[in-house]
Design a protein around this motif. Structure first.
Motif, PDB file in Angstrom:
ATOM      1  N   GLY A   1      -3.773   6.413   3.281  1.00  0.00           N
ATOM      2  CA  GLY A   1      -3.035   7.517   3.877  1.00  0.00           C
ATOM      3  C   GLY A   1      -3.683   8.873   3.694  1.00  0.00           C
TER       4      GLY A   1
ATOM      5  N   VAL B   1       7.484   2.019   0.560  1.00  0.00           N
ATOM      6  CA  VAL B   1       8.152   1.532  -0.648  1.00  0.00           C
ATOM      7  C   VAL B   1       9.009   0.323  -0.287  1.00  0.00           C
ATOM      8  CG1 VAL B   1       9.746   2.105  -2.522  1.00  0.00           C
ATOM      9  CG2 VAL B   1       8.202   3.860  -1.621  1.00  0.00           C
TER      10      VAL B   1
ATOM     11  N   PRO C   1       3.985   7.383   6.312  1.00  0.00           N
ATOM     12  CA  PRO C   1       4.674   7.863   5.099  1.00  0.00           C
ATOM     13  C   PRO C   1       4.452   6.891   3.955  1.00  0.00           C
ATOM     14  CG  PRO C   1       6.254   6.883   6.599  1.00  0.00           C
ATOM     15  CD  PRO C   1       4.945   6.929   7.344  1.00  0.00           C
ATOM     16  N   ARG C   2       4.821   7.325   2.777  1.00  0.00           N
ATOM     17  CA  ARG C   2       4.691   6.476   1.599  1.00  0.00           C
ATOM     18  C   ARG C   2       5.558   5.228   1.785  1.00  0.00           C
ATOM     19  NH1 ARG C   2       7.246   6.424  -3.702  1.00  0.00           N
ATOM     20  NH2 ARG C   2       5.752   5.679  -5.275  1.00  0.00           N
TER      21      ARG C   2
ATOM     22  N   ASP D   1      -1.332   8.495   9.927  1.00  0.00           N
ATOM     23  CA  ASP D   1      -0.762   9.090   8.716  1.00  0.00           C
ATOM     24  C   ASP D   1       0.646   8.523   8.504  1.00  0.00           C
ATOM     25  OD1 ASP D   1      -0.075  10.617   6.590  1.00  0.00           O
ATOM     26  OD2 ASP D   1      -0.143  12.551   7.623  1.00  0.00           O
TER      27      ASP D   1
ATOM     28  N   SER E   1       0.814  -1.180   0.000  1.00  0.00           N
ATOM     29  CA  SER E   1       0.000   0.000   0.000  1.00  0.00           C
ATOM     30  C   SER E   1       0.847   1.227   0.000  1.00  0.00           C
ATOM     31  CB  SER E   1      -0.873  -0.067   1.223  1.00  0.00           C
ATOM     32  OG  SER E   1      -0.980   1.050   1.824  1.00  0.00           O
ATOM     33  N   GLU E   2       0.452   2.242  -0.830  1.00  0.00           N
ATOM     34  CA  GLU E   2       1.214   3.484  -0.865  1.00  0.00           C
ATOM     35  C   GLU E   2       0.462   4.544  -0.096  1.00  0.00           C
ATOM     36  OE1 GLU E   2       3.606   3.173  -5.017  1.00  0.00           O
ATOM     37  OE2 GLU E   2       2.136   4.738  -4.749  1.00  0.00           O
ATOM     38  N   GLN E   3       1.242   5.366   0.691  1.00  0.00           N
ATOM     39  CA  GLN E   3       0.646   6.383   1.540  1.00  0.00           C
ATOM     40  C   GLN E   3       0.803   7.773   0.952  1.00  0.00           C
ATOM     41  OE1 GLN E   3      -0.882   5.229   4.488  1.00  0.00           O
ATOM     42  NE2 GLN E   3      -0.588   3.423   3.286  1.00  0.00           N
ATOM     43  N   GLN E   4      -0.048   8.644   1.439  1.00  0.00           N
ATOM     44  CA  GLN E   4       0.051  10.067   1.141  1.00  0.00           C
ATOM     45  C   GLN E   4       0.023  10.360  -0.341  1.00  0.00           C
ATOM     46  OE1 GLN E   4      -0.056  12.451   3.542  1.00  0.00           O
ATOM     47  NE2 GLN E   4      -0.534  10.676   4.779  1.00  0.00           N
ATOM     48  N   ILE E   5      -1.156  10.218  -0.921  1.00  0.00           N
ATOM     49  CA  ILE E   5      -1.276  10.556  -2.323  1.00  0.00           C
ATOM     50  C   ILE E   5      -1.493  12.049  -2.420  1.00  0.00           C
ATOM     51  CG2 ILE E   5      -2.623  10.213  -4.415  1.00  0.00           C
ATOM     52  CD1 ILE E   5      -3.383   7.492  -3.339  1.00  0.00           C
TER      53      ILE E   5
END
Length: 280
Positions: free
Chosen positions: A66, A81, A78-79, A76, A2-6
């Motif tokens: 996010g 990776v 962070p992204r 919240d 999952s990627e955060q903070q779009i």
């Protein structure tokens, strides 16, 4: 993963071009046409911007990891990776990785802390490696800790990487990653030492009564990993403890959250899901 903070960039007004002076009546007509063109363009941009904003606000939050997490209790983060693999090494569940080994540095596979967290230096260890005694301190009873220490040694425990933090509401999080030689060994340790059918085989400090947490979304569990989540039942003491074991190839992860008055379900599940995805 999952990627955060779009990030959603704010719309920036587009300036119109400066009118070039032209003598006589044609100038007025050209200026008028330019004004009309730019007015129409601004209307289109405004409509498009409104439509985009509407689409974002109407989408389910699960589709935007996010983003706008406060209303439903998520943190919240962070992204997230995945770290790079060493040259020539396969991913843990690639077809040519029969032992399901995580070749990436184990320390880079520990979930980073969310925004607003205060780091726990005790879990940082020596250059990111955590000593077994720090991990074993999570368990209640000296005899239990001594027995578990021997079992981990006998099964060839390679490393422990960990991270911990405390949130402003008092929730304490500890994540430990234990790495073994192969997925076969890790699976054996998980089955024999850590989890039973309805409750964990070993009690954590301050968590005397734990049962399987049926609220964990099974759809969030990847087919490569095994996730077993438990929650301390009432009446609990000064704080409630939630815990989850994730078996992912050659790695066993323990995720623990505790909080006075009750450890909240949503941030715990969010943390477990993200840690699982990072290991996948």
């Amino acid at each position: 993963m999952s990627e955060q903070q779009i990030p959603v960039a704010p719309a920036t007004p587009v300036p119109g071009p400066e009118a070039t002076p032209v003598p006589g009546p044609p100038r007025d007509r050209r200026v008028l046409r330019a004004v009309l063109r730019w007015t129409a363009a601004l209307v289109v941009f405004a409509v498009a911007g409104t439509s985009t904003a509407y689409g974002i606000t109407r989408m389910a939050r699960t589709g935007l990891p996010g983003l706008a997490t406060r209303p439903d209790g998520r943190w919240d983060y962070p992204r997230i990776v995945r770290p790079p693999l060493p040259a020539g090494r396969p991913a843990p569940f690639a077809g040519r990785n029969a032992a399901n080994v995580h070749y990436a540095d184990l320390r880079t596979l520990v979930l980073p802390a969310p925004k607003g967290a205060k780091a726990d230096p005790a879990l940082a260890g020596d250059h990111g490696w955590t000593k077994p005694k720090v991990y074993l301190a999570e368990y209640a009873g000296k005899d239990v800790r001594d027995t578990l220490r021997g079992e981990l040694t006998d099964h060839g425990l390679r490393h422990i990487a960990a991270r911990g933090w405390t949130m402003p509401d008092g929730t304490r999080t500890r994540i430990y990653l234990l790495q073994f030689e192969t997925a076969l060994v890790a699976g054996e340790v998980q089955r024999d030492e850590f989890t039973g059918y309805d409750d964990p085989l070993l009690a954590l400090r301050g968590a005397a009564s734990n049962t399987l947490d049926a609220s964990y979304p099974t759809a969030a569990t990847d087919g490569n990993n095994l996730v077993e989540e438990f929650a301390e039942q009432k009446p609990y003491g000064a704080e409630q403890v939630r815990q989850a074991y994730i078996t992912s190839g050659d790695v066993i992860a323990l995720v623990v959250q505790s909080r006075a008055g009750g450890a909240k379900e949503i941030p715990f599940q969010q943390t477990v899901v993200l840690q699982q995805q990072l290991l996948d």
